[in-house]
Design an enzyme around this catalytic site. Structure first.
Site, short mmCIF file in Angstrom:
data_model
loop_
_atom_site.label_atom_id
_atom_site.label_comp_id
_atom_site.label_asym_id
_atom_site.label_seq_id
_atom_site.Cartn_x
_atom_site.Cartn_y
_atom_site.Cartn_z
N GLY A 10 0.82 -1.21 0.00
CA GLY A 10 0.00 0.00 0.00
C GLY A 10 0.85 1.25 0.00
O GLY A 10 1.69 1.44 0.87
N GLY A 12 -0.33 4.40 0.15
CA GLY A 12 -1.10 5.55 0.63
C GLY A 12 -0.26 6.35 1.62
O GLY A 12 0.96 6.24 1.65
N PHE A 13 -0.93 7.16 2.43
CA PHE A 13 -0.19 8.02 3.36
C PHE A 13 0.66 7.21 4.33
O PHE A 13 1.82 7.56 4.59
CB PHE A 13 -1.17 8.91 4.13
N GLY A 14 0.12 6.09 4.86
CA GLY A 14 0.87 5.31 5.83
C GLY A 14 2.08 4.60 5.23
O GLY A 14 3.20 4.72 5.74
N VAL A 78 -2.05 -7.58 -4.04
CA VAL A 78 -1.79 -8.60 -3.02
C VAL A 78 -3.10 -9.33 -2.74
O VAL A 78 -4.15 -8.70 -2.56
CB VAL A 78 -1.23 -7.94 -1.74
N GLU A 170 -18.35 18.27 2.29
CA GLU A 170 -17.58 18.93 1.22
C GLU A 170 -18.21 18.71 -0.14
O GLU A 170 -18.29 19.63 -0.96
CB GLU A 170 -16.13 18.43 1.27
N ASP A 299 -5.70 2.91 8.06
CA ASP A 299 -7.04 2.32 8.12
C ASP A 299 -7.02 0.82 8.27
O ASP A 299 -8.07 0.21 8.49
CB ASP A 299 -7.82 2.67 6.84
N ALA A 315 -5.34 11.06 7.36
CA ALA A 315 -3.98 11.01 6.83
C ALA A 315 -2.91 11.25 7.90
O ALA A 315 -1.91 10.52 7.95
CB ALA A 315 -3.82 12.01 5.68
#
Lengths: 435, 435
Positions: A10, A12-14, A78, A170, A299, A315
């Site tokens: 992954g 993403g941010f992590g 994966v 939003e 997450d 995030a």
């Protein structure tokens, strides 16, 4: 000597923050994502509402990591983990051996047992989700322009957003502005200002994670933009004709799902305990119980915070966890295997309502209105990754702010209302707070 | 009094220019396109090769015509014309009556009796075509990075462009630069500079519409970029394994079709005579024989030029025809029904080879090299429609020019190599010359 091999699933941010924070450590790293790009999810709603182009909020992972010669980026899906043999299993049969594994596989939108609603109420997690929603919003107005039956026309001009969290708020605010400002005067048979934008929330207030006074402000600000806010109204049905909430059927052609997410199937891969939405219940040091060489962040992980709450799925939390795990791996490589519990530092919550207002909750300080909007804008531009994107996003926003026009009003993929792709999302984190 | 109703089918260069030139005339206008956007096709290859975002070369038709209150823009697919009843027939059953009809329905790529090649060798006419080609180019490198079999890896890193016209030349040059500069150093298991980019042309030279010395220059310039140019090699087969030309099979994962176009089915709608590629053989005043109230422009029309040649299928020709027909309609409304033959004024031909060279043929003046490239760039920015897009495209190009990086390297839609959408193209013109 064979180098210690760290596999990250992954980007993403992590996962990306972990990889960055590991720079200089004596390891080989392989980062795997099923998409070729890191996505700045906090601005995804702006792609869905025609303000930004897809390439303004996404960057190739291997471009971001190009100078890190010890890092290999792989595009791949994966499908499992063989924890005994310490191997990650990829679609197509490949397997990749690891010494340390970091699962940062993110979340996708979830319909809580009503997956049959998905075709009618798409969620917002990937670039394809965003262009799907963009197409539906724009097609509704295009079809209304050609529709002579007033009842059908009303349904085509009714847009329902389900879920009153930051994404729902939003989306509702920006869609209302799109109908009232951007599209105004471009149609001949309809007035886009007659569009009905409805935000439906099952709970008693919007932005449930925020302070109540900010929830109240958000509701007022949305109503000033012409949004109908329906609180305490659980949705019981979504179909091609519209949506049922609080026992009432509202005919609507465009429905957007912003009501909930579920974690990736990482817990299933490992056969470990997960919470209600699928997050792995990790140890305080973010390792997976029984597998000290496997970490879960963002997450993917269920992590306790204060007051009985969990670390939120934003995030900054994912990035903090990524940095924490990188430090743990460094220490272990240096021979210090003592567990290092993770502590979350919450910087604040924020959400925008259209292009004139926002709410920010820094804990002690709460801000609303235009000053909050400007802080929001500057903070987001600051955290965009590439210099060039900061420039182009600033330019896009200045343009919208000063002219009301938006740059990406394109109906693409199945232009005539054809089938949408059902693309599974790519992992990264939702992100709503500062940092 | 009922206003004279002009219906325009197609919002490409011809249809849009006609509509613009008709401003102020005592008419109602309805412009119909199956896409919501006008596409600046001359730069479409830059979307396919990751330099520009889709929204940088496309604008909503109704936005472009927003101030023209007598113009109604409709998103719809025309499926026929009832010339006797003077009605345009739309998909879904609607019909729109006209007094004057302008057919500007454009062309799509054609496989000359080999439609079965399309899944393996997509063409480049729409935004979806461009993102499909972009995905395939990028996926080839991603899969090569994971491939251990050297033969399969070589096929994944072989890109074949079929057709040596301006589109083929521009694609080949830009793809070679992508592999040599942009992607260099980002992969760990492959060297993208080993990619084999092959441009296959059935005729004896590239750019057959240009002067022979410019064709020779283009060939040299491409070879300097590392492109293999194969001339006099008709393609006899395209499939999942590769392409056969001149009797030789070349294993290749990415094949792009730039070899030919066919007109839209407008001639079939009317049951009138068409040429080999489906263009209506119009009268000298661009009316359809037997239907003085129906005009055809751009790629829909077969129009004689000088020396036995035809007016080329380029944007300036379509725009000139659009303006000519608008003037004819104005004169007719003023009571002057005399036929007004169209005369084409050719401004020049140009094509770029990568980001350092171009060829320009102004007739008397021929230019090559970097000065031609800068003229090409400035001319294209000048003819982009919106002020904002001129700015963002300038910024994108300056960025690429100075850093070698490209902004839109996204793999979207079917990220793991899933099915592409087979979206029919939207009509507008190919455009290769100045103006």
């Amino acid at each position: 000597m064979i180098m210690h091999h760290v596999v990250v699933v992954g980007a993403g941010f992590g996962g990306l923050e972990f990889t960055r924070a590991l720079a200089g450590a004596p390891v080989r790293v392989t980062i795997i994502d099923r998409r070729n790009h890191h996505l700045f999810q906090p601005l995804l709603y702006q792609v869905a509402t025609t303000s930004l182009a897809t390439s303004e909020i996404a960057w190739p992972v291997r471009y971001l990591l190009r100078t890190r010669k010890e890092v290999t980026t792989l595009l791949g899906t994966v499908v499992g983990v063989d924890a005994e043999a310490k191997r990650v299993l990829l679609e197509g049969g490949d397997a990749i051996a690891y010494d340390t594994l970091v699962l940062a596989t993110g979340a996708r939108h979830a319909y809580f047992g009503h997956d049959e609603w998905e075709p009618f109420a798409p969620g917002l997690k990937t670039l394809e989700d965003a262009t799907t929603i963009r197409r539906r919003i724009l097609l509704g107005f295009e079809q209304a322009e050609r529709e002579s039956d007033p009842e059908k026309r009303r349904a085509l001009m009714t847009l329902v957003i389900i879920g009153g969290g930051p994404t729902g708020v939003e989306l509702a605010g920006t869609i209302a502005e799109l109908a009232r400002d951007t599209l105004k005067g471009e149609f001949r048979n309809i007035d886009t200002r007659d569009a009905k934008v409805v935000l439906v929330e099952a709970g008693e207030r919007l932005l449930p994670g925020f302070k109540p006074e900010l929830s109240a402000y958000a509701k007022d600000a949305l109503q000033r933009l012409g949004v109908t806010v329906e609180l305490g109204r659980p949705v019981s049905e979504c179909n091609a004709d519209g949506v049922v909430f609080g026992g009432v059927h509202l005919p609507a052609k465009t429905i957007i799902w912003a009501a909930g997410v579920a974690a990736s199937p990482a817990a299933e891969w490992l056969g470990v305990a997960a919470d209600r939405v699928g997050r792995i219940i990790v140890e305080p040091d973010l390792t997976v119980p029984g597998h000290p060489e496997i970490f879960a962040v963002g997450d993917t992980a269920h992590v306790a915070w204060t007051g009985g709450r969990l670390v939120p799925g934003v995030a900054p939390a994912a990035k903090q966890q990524g940095r924490h795990v990188a430090e743990t791996v460094r220490k272990r490589l240096a021979g210090d295997a003592a567990p290092r519990p993770f502590t979350y530092k919450h910087d604040g919550d924020l959400a925008t309502i259209g292009k004139r207002a926002a709410v920010i909750d820094f804990g002690r300080i709460k801000l609303t209105g235009w000053i909050a909007w400007w802080i929001w804008g500057i903070a987001h531009i600051y955290f965009l990754i590439g210099l060039r994107n900061r420039l182009t996003v600033s330019l896009s926003w200045l343009w919208i702010y000063s002219t009301g026009q938006r740059s990406a009003r394109l109906i693409t993929q199945g232009a005539q209302g054809g089938d949408d792709e059902a693309d599974l999302p790519a992992g990264p984190h939702d992100a709503r707070s500062l940092r």
